[in-house]
Design a protein around this motif. Structure first.
Motif, PDB file in Angstrom:
ATOM      1  N   TRP A  72       0.281   5.486   0.402  1.00  0.00           N
ATOM      2  CA  TRP A  72      -0.655   6.774   0.508  1.00  0.00           C
ATOM      3  C   TRP A  72      -0.237   7.641  -0.458  1.00  0.00           C
ATOM      4  CZ3 TRP A  72       0.780  11.947   1.320  1.00  0.00           C
ATOM      5  CH2 TRP A  72      -0.358  12.694   1.650  1.00  0.00           C
ATOM      6  N   TRP A  83       3.483  13.600  10.859  1.00  0.00           N
ATOM      7  CA  TRP A  83       2.612  14.378  10.029  1.00  0.00           C
ATOM      8  C   TRP A  83       3.356  15.393   9.225  1.00  0.00           C
ATOM      9  CZ3 TRP A  83       0.807  19.460   9.102  1.00  0.00           C
ATOM     10  CH2 TRP A  83      -0.386  19.321   8.645  1.00  0.00           C
ATOM     11  N   PRO A  84       3.018  15.662   8.132  1.00  0.00           N
ATOM     12  CA  PRO A  84       1.500  15.194   7.404  1.00  0.00           C
ATOM     13  C   PRO A  84       1.692  13.792   6.833  1.00  0.00           C
ATOM     14  CG  PRO A  84       2.978  16.538   5.747  1.00  0.00           C
ATOM     15  CD  PRO A  84       3.712  16.643   7.079  1.00  0.00           C
ATOM     16  N   PRO A  85       0.622  13.464   6.233  1.00  0.00           N
ATOM     17  CA  PRO A  85       0.417  12.118   5.787  1.00  0.00           C
ATOM     18  C   PRO A  85       1.366  11.680   4.609  1.00  0.00           C
ATOM     19  CG  PRO A  85      -1.747  12.919   6.057  1.00  0.00           C
ATOM     20  CD  PRO A  85      -0.622  14.261   6.333  1.00  0.00           C
ATOM     21  N   SER A  86       2.182  12.460   4.247  1.00  0.00           N
ATOM     22  CA  SER A  86       3.219  12.034   3.160  1.00  0.00           C
ATOM     23  C   SER A  86       4.209  11.364   4.024  1.00  0.00           C
ATOM     24  CB  SER A  86       3.787  13.440   2.473  1.00  0.00           C
ATOM     25  OG  SER A  86       3.953  14.136   3.552  1.00  0.00           O
ATOM     26  N   HIS A 102       1.322  -0.126   9.502  1.00  0.00           N
ATOM     27  CA  HIS A 102       1.153   1.272   9.006  1.00  0.00           C
ATOM     28  C   HIS A 102       1.471   2.131  10.282  1.00  0.00           C
ATOM     29  CE1 HIS A 102      -1.838   4.886   8.378  1.00  0.00           C
ATOM     30  NE2 HIS A 102      -0.736   5.102   8.076  1.00  0.00           N
ATOM     31  N   TYR A 129      -8.206  17.656   3.888  1.00  0.00           N
ATOM     32  CA  TYR A 129      -8.655  17.912   5.079  1.00  0.00           C
ATOM     33  C   TYR A 129     -10.279  18.744   5.072  1.00  0.00           C
ATOM     34  CZ  TYR A 129      -4.066  16.389   6.706  1.00  0.00           C
ATOM     35  OH  TYR A 129      -3.245  15.512   7.156  1.00  0.00           O
ATOM     36  N   PHE A 133       3.789   2.217   5.248  1.00  0.00           N
ATOM     37  CA  PHE A 133       3.304   1.004   5.389  1.00  0.00           C
ATOM     38  C   PHE A 133       4.277  -0.210   5.350  1.00  0.00           C
ATOM     39  CE2 PHE A 133      -1.441   1.623   5.078  1.00  0.00           C
ATOM     40  CZ  PHE A 133      -1.478   2.933   4.371  1.00  0.00           C
ATOM     41  N   HIS A 142      -2.703  17.409   0.878  1.00  0.00           N
ATOM     42  CA  HIS A 142      -1.137  17.043   0.762  1.00  0.00           C
ATOM     43  C   HIS A 142      -1.061  15.837  -0.174  1.00  0.00           C
ATOM     44  CE1 HIS A 142       0.144  19.312   4.384  1.00  0.00           C
ATOM     45  NE2 HIS A 142      -0.931  18.809   4.943  1.00  0.00           N
ATOM     46  N   TYR A 143       0.143  15.757  -0.881  1.00  0.00           N
ATOM     47  CA  TYR A 143       0.413  14.726  -1.673  1.00  0.00           C
ATOM     48  C   TYR A 143       1.701  14.053  -1.545  1.00  0.00           C
ATOM     49  CZ  TYR A 143      -2.916  17.357  -4.144  1.00  0.00           C
ATOM     50  OH  TYR A 143      -3.944  18.028  -4.726  1.00  0.00           O
ATOM     51  N   ALA A 144       1.759  12.616  -1.850  1.00  0.00           N
ATOM     52  CA  ALA A 144       3.142  12.027  -1.842  1.00  0.00           C
ATOM     53  C   ALA A 144       3.975  12.507  -2.994  1.00  0.00           C
ATOM     54  CB  ALA A 144       2.846  10.664  -2.240  1.00  0.00           C
ATOM     55  N   GLU A 145       5.426  12.518  -2.536  1.00  0.00           N
ATOM     56  CA  GLU A 145       6.337  13.421  -3.590  1.00  0.00           C
ATOM     57  C   GLU A 145       6.196  12.682  -4.876  1.00  0.00           C
ATOM     58  OE1 GLU A 145       7.649  16.029  -1.406  1.00  0.00           O
ATOM     59  OE2 GLU A 145       8.346  15.710  -3.326  1.00  0.00           O
ATOM     60  N   TYR A 158       1.730   6.308  11.295  1.00  0.00           N
ATOM     61  CA  TYR A 158       1.011   7.408  11.347  1.00  0.00           C
ATOM     62  C   TYR A 158       1.879   8.298  12.222  1.00  0.00           C
ATOM     63  CZ  TYR A 158      -2.068   5.230  14.763  1.00  0.00           C
ATOM     64  OH  TYR A 158      -2.605   4.472  15.495  1.00  0.00           O
ATOM     65  N   VAL A 218      -4.427  13.330   0.530  1.00  0.00           N
ATOM     66  CA  VAL A 218      -5.390  13.599   1.618  1.00  0.00           C
ATOM     67  C   VAL A 218      -5.954  15.245   1.205  1.00  0.00           C
ATOM     68  CG1 VAL A 218      -3.780  14.682   3.117  1.00  0.00           C
ATOM     69  CG2 VAL A 218      -6.013  13.609   4.061  1.00  0.00           C
ATOM     70  N   LEU A 272       1.072  -1.309  -0.027  1.00  0.00           N
ATOM     71  CA  LEU A 272       0.173  -0.091   0.141  1.00  0.00           C
ATOM     72  C   LEU A 272       0.812   1.326   0.217  1.00  0.00           C
ATOM     73  CD1 LEU A 272      -2.264  -1.411   2.687  1.00  0.00           C
ATOM     74  CD2 LEU A 272      -2.968  -1.138   0.299  1.00  0.00           C
ATOM     75  N   TYR A 288       3.589   8.972   6.118  1.00  0.00           N
ATOM     76  CA  TYR A 288       2.943   7.896   6.327  1.00  0.00           C
ATOM     77  C   TYR A 288       3.677   6.842   5.559  1.00  0.00           C
ATOM     78  CZ  TYR A 288      -1.472   9.667   8.334  1.00  0.00           C
ATOM     79  OH  TYR A 288      -2.342  10.264   9.038  1.00  0.00           O
ATOM     80  N   ASP A 315      -9.397   8.847   6.684  1.00  0.00           N
ATOM     81  CA  ASP A 315      -8.226   8.819   7.809  1.00  0.00           C
ATOM     82  C   ASP A 315      -8.521   9.525   8.931  1.00  0.00           C
ATOM     83  OD1 ASP A 315      -4.790  10.473   7.574  1.00  0.00           O
ATOM     84  OD2 ASP A 315      -5.803   9.261   8.904  1.00  0.00           O
ATOM     85  N   LEU A 320      -6.603   9.786  11.507  1.00  0.00           N
ATOM     86  CA  LEU A 320      -5.280  10.045  12.112  1.00  0.00           C
ATOM     87  C   LEU A 320      -4.883   8.963  13.042  1.00  0.00           C
ATOM     88  CD1 LEU A 320      -5.681  13.981  12.570  1.00  0.00           C
ATOM     89  CD2 LEU A 320      -4.784  12.618  10.686  1.00  0.00           C
TER      90      LEU A 320
END
Lengths: 116, 109
Positions: A47, B93-96, B88, A52, B100, A58-61, B90, A50, A45, B98, A98, A100
């Motif tokens: 991420w 923060w931020p979720p970037s 996972h 809010y 797994f 926010h974004y993954a790189e 957490y 997201v 998986l 996170y 999410d 949190l």
């Protein structure tokens, strides 16, 4: 019943675009932190993004600058606009709530295949 | 933070106990969740905050640990428990931030 239903996946060529939708029922998406999580075939998986309860995102790189998450409260729907798609974006995309402290509600997923 | 799960595959007989491990490359305190995923299905949250069962999760699932070492234990395995399990973190923060683990496949022996 509380649930999430994704749609919009499909086959697209590298460099193309797709928009995924995630329709929520049983709760209001604008009151939750809604994420997209993806899973490449046979892999783990990852991420992705997201949104809010405000408009913070926010974004993954790996997708920053190419993907955009948004929300339409009137349709109780979260979207993921995916542009400049790459072969490595091929995956099942899940939307999830999410809290949190883990993702406690998931949709069934929609498959995105990027291939020429 | 890198999450390392072991073993990659665990073969256990129905009715036996299974212990799955997850190790973090740095402390995540108790900010850890476990998920179960069956073929063709979405993940399902089992445990959050390292040891709290999510709503509707049977008592045979338990989570322990804090800091960098965590364990998911399934006592008396049922046929429906054979699946892939992911941890996972957490913590950040931020979720970037996170991350797994790669999963442990629990298969029937």
């Amino acid at each position: 019943e509380v649930q999430l239903v994704e749609s919009g996946g499909g086959l697209v060529q590298p460099g193309g675009s797709l928009r995924l939708s995630c329709v929520a029922s049983g709760f209001t998406v604008s009151t939750k932190y809604m994420s997209w999580v993806r899973q490449a075939p046979g892999k783990g998986l990852e991420w992705v993004s997201v949104i809010y309860t405000g408009e913070t995102t926010h974004y993954a790189e790996s997708v920053k600058g190419r993907f955009t998450i948004s929300r339409d409260s009137s349709k109780n729907t979260v979207y993921l606009q995916m542009d400049s798609l790459r072969v490595e974006d091929t995956a099942v995309y899940y939307c999830a709530n999410d809290r949190l402290r883990g993702f406690d509600l998931w949709g069934q997923g929609t498959l995105v295949t990027v291939s020429s | 933070i890198v999450m390392t799960q072991s073993p990659a595959t665990l073969s256990v007989s129905p009715g036996d106990r299974a212990s799955l491990s997850c190790r973090a490359s740095q402390s995540v305190n108790s900010n850890l969740a476990w998920y179960q995923q069956k073929p063709g299905q979405a993940p399902r949250l089992l445990i959050y905050d390292a040891s709290t069962r999510a709503t509707g999760i049977p008592a045979r699932f338990s989570g322990t640990g804090s800091g960098t070492d965590f364990t998911l234990t399934i006592s008396s395995l049922q046929s429906e428990d054979f699946a892939v399990y992911y941890c996972h973190q957490y913590h950040n923060w931020p979720p970037s931030d996170y991350t797994f683990g790669l999963g442990t496949k629990l298969e029937i022996k």
